[in-house]
Design an enzyme around this catalytic site. Structure first.
Site, PDB file in Angstrom:
ATOM      1  CG  ASP A  33     -20.107 -98.820  19.199  1.00 22.84           C
ATOM      2  OD1 ASP A  33     -18.843 -98.640  18.881  1.00 22.84           O
ATOM      3  OD2 ASP A  33     -20.475 -99.801  19.038  1.00 22.84           O
ATOM      4  CE  LYS A 121     -12.389 -96.674  24.276  1.00 23.23           C
ATOM      5  NZ  LYS A 121     -12.827 -97.351  23.049  1.00 23.23           N
TER       6      LYS A 121
END
Length: 408
Positions: A33, A121
């Site tokens: 990512d 998150k």
């Protein structure tokens, strides 16, 4: 690498489209990512400096993802939009968000701090659960934000997700719960151990999973719900979509409490924070707790707590001004495989260990990572000199999860 802005922008768009397809559609990423985010930021910066390079099909101009063939499309009654990501992994990231909010609200330095709801998150797959008269009627993926995929049969296999919500008094005609499907770390490790065992036994078309997020996404999007049922999926709710006949509380923190009261799983790791100082304290506290959590997170989320202030702040470029995701250092990074050594365990078990060019990942510098066994080396085609993806999450031993192949 070309220095011509037009050519570089075109190259970045092509790379980002390719890697977004691998990540969001195939659930089989080739880069971590953090590397995708770096390429995305480079394209954003190029487009900001040269607005004429911004094209309608640029990855910066849309919510990522598309409907897969084989699933019925679902048009979201309320779009599932993305929130802005703050990649500054220091306290200044929280302070910058608070400063933007205060500026948009026209607050002076002497005015009271803004109240925020701060939460985790989760690193999973976003899902919209539609309840009609209190009963789960449909589950859909986020897709491109406007249209998702109908994955109701698979979502019904997740025991954490209630098939019927608990209301006192009148039951609303419609309430859409939004949240994240994820896999706990211990369940993920057990799943991969089972996968390695079936591969070693000669099973075909099987694989181990790169990380819990992609294992969860792959399970949710299985055409056969029996396969999804075998995956250890979990769920946390964090918001609402379409609502008809239910009074929504006036603050986000009260909304989460109300969701928990009607039977929606909601993470207890959340708080109401006052101003930038409160956000920084939460960011640091969750950063210290991150490795001890039973599931992966890649950051925390800050939301202006008052729904009235949220409405005042509104949106910009399809992102709410009143919310931001503040990331932590990535748990996956790329580095070079410099060698392979064989480690002999106390029972005589042989384990190949990757000797890596040191890389900062998951909050620490890693130079060694497990390759598990020779079958895994062969299956991943890992070779000395390759650029590899190394993952470190929690107290799990760092591991090489894949090889980065050059793309055109």
């Amino acid at each position: 690498m070309t220095t011509d802005p037009t050519a570089r922008a075109a190259q970045l768009r092509e790379q980002l489209h390719y890697h977004a397809h691998r990540y969001y559609v195939l659930d089989d990423p080739e880069i971590p990512d953090a590397e995708y985010d770096r390429l995305f930021r480079e394209l954003q910066e190029l487009e900001d400096a040269h607005p004429g390079l911004r094209t309608p099909d640029s990855p910066t101009q849309r919510v990522l993802g598309r409907v897969l063939e084989g699933f019925a499309p679902v048009r979201h009654a309320v779009p599932m939009l993305s929130i802005r990501t703050e990649t500054d992994t220091e306290a200044s990231g929280a302070e910058a968000f608070d400063a933007r909010v205060r500026r948009e609200l026209g607050l002076r330095p002497a005015d009271a701090p803004v109240e925020y709801a701060a939460e985790l998150k989760f690193d999973g797959l976003a899902i919209n659960l539609r309840y009609e008269h209190g009963v789960l009627a449909q589950a859909a993926t986020r897709g491109n934000g406007e249209t998702g995929e109908d994955v109701t049969q698979n979502i019904r296999t997740i025991s954490q997700i209630p098939l019927r919500l608990k209301f006192r008094g009148e039951v609303p005609a419609v309430i859409e719960v939004r949240g994240e499907v994820y896999i706990r770390r211990d369940d993920f490790e057990a799943l991969n151990e089972r996968q390695r065992a079936v591969i070693a036994a000669g099973a075909k078309n099987e694989k181990t999973f790169v990380n819990p997020r992609n294992a969860a996404a792959g399970a949710v999007r299985q055409l056969d719900p029996a396969i999804a049922a075998k995956r250890p999926l979990s769920f946390f709710g964090y918001g609402l979509g379409d609502v008809r006949g239910w009074d929504i509380p006036g603050t986000h923190s009260a909304l989460l409490d109300a969701m928990a009261a009607i039977g929606v799983p909601v993470s207890p790791d959340r708080t109401v924070a006052q101003g930038a100082a409160g956000l920084v304290a939460f960011y640091r506290a969750m950063g210290e707790k991150r490795d001890a959590l039973p599931f992966d997170i890649d950051g925390v989320v800050y939301k202006v707590n008052s729904r009235a202030l949220q409405q005042r702040l509104g949106f910009v470029s399809r992102e709410p001004r009143w919310a931001v995701a503040h990331k932590y250092p990535a748990q996956e990074q790329m580095t070079t495989l410099q060698g392979i050594e064989i480690q002999v365990g106390r029972t005589g078990k042989l384990t190949p260990v990757a000797k890596l060019a040191p890389v900062f990942v998951g909050g620490t510098t890693v130079s060694n990572a497990t390759l598990h066994n020779q079958d895994e080396i062969d299956r991943k085609d890992v070779r000395i000199g390759d650029t590899v993806i190394v993952r470190r999450a929690g107290d799990v031993i760092p591991e090489v999860v894949g090889v980065v192949h050059a793309t055109a």
